[in-house]
Write a protein that holds these residues in place. Structure first.
Motif, mmCIF file in Angstrom:
data_model
loop_
_atom_site.group_PDB
_atom_site.id
_atom_site.type_symbol
_atom_site.label_atom_id
_atom_site.label_comp_id
_atom_site.label_asym_id
_atom_site.label_seq_id
_atom_site.Cartn_x
_atom_site.Cartn_y
_atom_site.Cartn_z
ATOM 1 N N ASP A 183 0.946 -1.319 -0.400
ATOM 2 C CA ASP A 183 0.092 -0.015 0.047
ATOM 3 C C ASP A 183 0.819 1.490 -0.406
ATOM 4 O OD1 ASP A 183 0.879 -0.218 2.653
ATOM 5 O OD2 ASP A 183 -1.291 0.459 3.414
ATOM 6 N N GLN A 184 2.046 0.970 -0.074
ATOM 7 C CA GLN A 184 3.205 2.164 0.633
ATOM 8 C C GLN A 184 3.502 2.553 -1.540
ATOM 9 O OE1 GLN A 184 2.108 3.718 3.203
ATOM 10 N NE2 GLN A 184 4.406 4.619 2.706
ATOM 11 N N ALA A 185 3.123 1.833 -2.418
ATOM 12 C CA ALA A 185 3.721 2.394 -3.284
ATOM 13 C C ALA A 185 3.625 3.191 -4.299
ATOM 14 C CB ALA A 185 3.022 0.690 -4.445
ATOM 15 N N ALA A 186 2.235 3.564 -3.934
ATOM 16 C CA ALA A 186 1.751 4.741 -4.381
ATOM 17 C C ALA A 186 2.976 5.923 -4.050
ATOM 18 C CB ALA A 186 0.371 5.092 -4.111
ATOM 19 N N VAL A 187 2.641 5.955 -2.841
ATOM 20 C CA VAL A 187 3.717 6.966 -1.769
ATOM 21 C C VAL A 187 5.289 6.828 -2.699
ATOM 22 C CG1 VAL A 187 5.178 7.996 -0.077
ATOM 23 C CG2 VAL A 187 2.241 6.882 -0.176
ATOM 24 N N LEU A 188 5.698 6.068 -2.975
ATOM 25 C CA LEU A 188 6.936 5.302 -3.773
ATOM 26 C C LEU A 188 6.963 6.561 -5.077
ATOM 27 C CD1 LEU A 188 9.931 4.903 -3.586
ATOM 28 C CD2 LEU A 188 9.523 2.519 -4.466
ATOM 29 N N ALA A 189 6.243 5.803 -5.665
ATOM 30 C CA ALA A 189 6.164 6.729 -7.066
ATOM 31 C C ALA A 189 6.195 8.036 -7.121
ATOM 32 C CB ALA A 189 4.810 6.304 -6.979
ATOM 33 N N ALA A 190 5.110 8.825 -6.031
ATOM 34 C CA ALA A 190 5.140 9.955 -5.680
ATOM 35 C C ALA A 190 6.518 10.843 -5.543
ATOM 36 C CB ALA A 190 3.665 10.702 -4.927
ATOM 37 N N ALA A 191 7.042 10.394 -4.304
ATOM 38 C CA ALA A 191 8.114 10.230 -4.124
ATOM 39 C C ALA A 191 9.301 10.786 -5.271
ATOM 40 C CB ALA A 191 8.785 9.678 -2.923
ATOM 41 N N LEU A 192 9.923 8.959 -5.687
ATOM 42 C CA LEU A 192 10.249 9.523 -6.771
ATOM 43 C C LEU A 192 10.350 10.919 -8.713
ATOM 44 C CD1 LEU A 192 10.129 6.067 -7.464
ATOM 45 C CD2 LEU A 192 12.334 6.896 -7.586
ATOM 46 N N VAL A 193 8.839 11.307 -8.206
ATOM 47 C CA VAL A 193 8.621 12.071 -9.579
ATOM 48 C C VAL A 193 9.084 13.297 -8.480
ATOM 49 C CG1 VAL A 193 6.619 13.391 -10.406
ATOM 50 C CG2 VAL A 193 6.635 11.024 -10.477
ATOM 51 N N ARG A 194 9.019 13.917 -7.536
ATOM 52 C CA ARG A 194 9.182 14.545 -6.655
ATOM 53 C C ARG A 194 10.939 14.446 -7.025
ATOM 54 N NH1 ARG A 194 5.430 13.741 -2.541
ATOM 55 N NH2 ARG A 194 4.126 14.622 -3.259
ATOM 56 N N TYR A 195 11.364 13.734 -7.015
ATOM 57 C CA TYR A 195 13.020 13.303 -6.693
ATOM 58 C C TYR A 195 12.993 14.032 -7.554
ATOM 59 C CZ TYR A 195 17.724 11.536 -6.229
ATOM 60 O OH TYR A 195 18.052 11.060 -7.168
ATOM 61 N N GLY A 196 12.978 13.078 -8.654
ATOM 62 C CA GLY A 196 12.992 13.196 -10.225
ATOM 63 C C GLY A 196 13.006 14.511 -10.368
ATOM 64 N N LEU A 197 12.257 15.599 -10.176
ATOM 65 C CA LEU A 197 12.100 17.132 -10.527
ATOM 66 C C LEU A 197 13.318 17.909 -10.150
ATOM 67 C CD1 LEU A 197 7.957 16.990 -11.052
ATOM 68 C CD2 LEU A 197 10.018 17.396 -12.475
ATOM 69 N N ASP A 198 13.495 17.263 -9.090
ATOM 70 C CA ASP A 198 14.126 17.713 -7.258
ATOM 71 C C ASP A 198 15.817 18.791 -8.546
ATOM 72 O OD1 ASP A 198 15.429 19.430 -5.425
ATOM 73 O OD2 ASP A 198 15.246 17.545 -4.344
ATOM 74 N N THR A 199 15.559 20.220 -8.730
ATOM 75 C CA THR A 199 17.275 20.238 -9.436
ATOM 76 C C THR A 199 18.428 20.796 -8.274
ATOM 77 O OG1 THR A 199 16.172 22.624 -9.214
ATOM 78 C CG2 THR A 199 16.028 21.188 -11.623
ATOM 79 N N LYS A 200 18.117 21.330 -6.731
ATOM 80 C CA LYS A 200 18.890 20.904 -6.200
ATOM 81 C C LYS A 200 19.847 19.831 -5.746
ATOM 82 C CE LYS A 200 15.695 23.480 -3.388
ATOM 83 N NZ LYS A 200 14.768 23.570 -2.809
#
Length: 200
Positions: A183-200
């Protein structure tokens, strides 16, 4: 980066961030559809999430409530959320989507899943029939909905998988999903997307 750090720094799911208490019920699933519509635009995710919150705060948490609103009311609320470049067209898309949901699925997206025989590919195809939701939007919906629709697991779109590679994690969806509770797969997917967008 390990999964624990990723979840800690870049969680939660986009649905949770938008104030959606996602369950397998018509109201929350509709709210996810609204969020997906907003995220499908060429606009920053944080603006889309904030705008979704504004729409829900206006009382439009069900398709029936949305259909009762006027075009101008929707434009005004979209503007308050910062969704200004596409506020007029999106106000129409939201109304047309609510109408389609009523006519085709009696305001219940679980009927869409049933019509698709819970086949992820068919679910994505039916989602693309909604205004403004294309292949990317359908992937966003499934990425989030896998939290309550187990038949969608694992759902990691290209953005999530590219970010997984960047983080040194598996790029095979099944192996990636195995790193967290189901049930945490959705959270992991969202976290990965944010990480990928993080340019810092």
């Amino acid at each position: 980066m390990d999964v624990e750090e990723l979840l800690s720094r870049y969680g939660p799911s986009y649905a949770e961030e938008a104030g959606i208490k996602l369950t397998d019920k018509p109201g929350p699933l509709y709210q996810l559809l609204v969020l997906t519509t907003l995220l499908s635009g060429r606009i920053k995710a944080d603006i889309a999430v904030r705008t979704a919150r504004c729409l829900f705060d206006a009382g439009w948490k069900t398709p029936a409530k949305l259909r009762d609103s006027t075009w101008q009311q929707r434009v005004d609320v979209l503007g308050r959320g910062g969704y200004k470049r596409y506020d007029e067209s999106t106000a129409r898309y939201l109304a047309d989507g609510a109408e389609l949901l009523h006519e085709r699925y009696k305001d219940d997206l679980r009927k869409l899943a049933a019509e698709a025989d819970q086949d992820p590919g068919k679910v994505r195809g039916l989602l693309e029939e909604f205004p403004k939701i294309g292949p990317t939007g359908a992937e966003i919906f499934c990425r989030e909905a896998q939290a309550v629709w187990p038949f969608l697991r694992p759902s990691f779109d290209k953005k999530a998988l590219d970010a997984a590679k960047k983080a040194g994690l598996p790029t095979d969806p099944a192996k990636l999903a195995a790193r967290v509770k189901p049930d945490q797969a959705a959270v992991l997917a969202a976290a990965l997307v944010r990480y990928g967008l993080d340019t810092k």
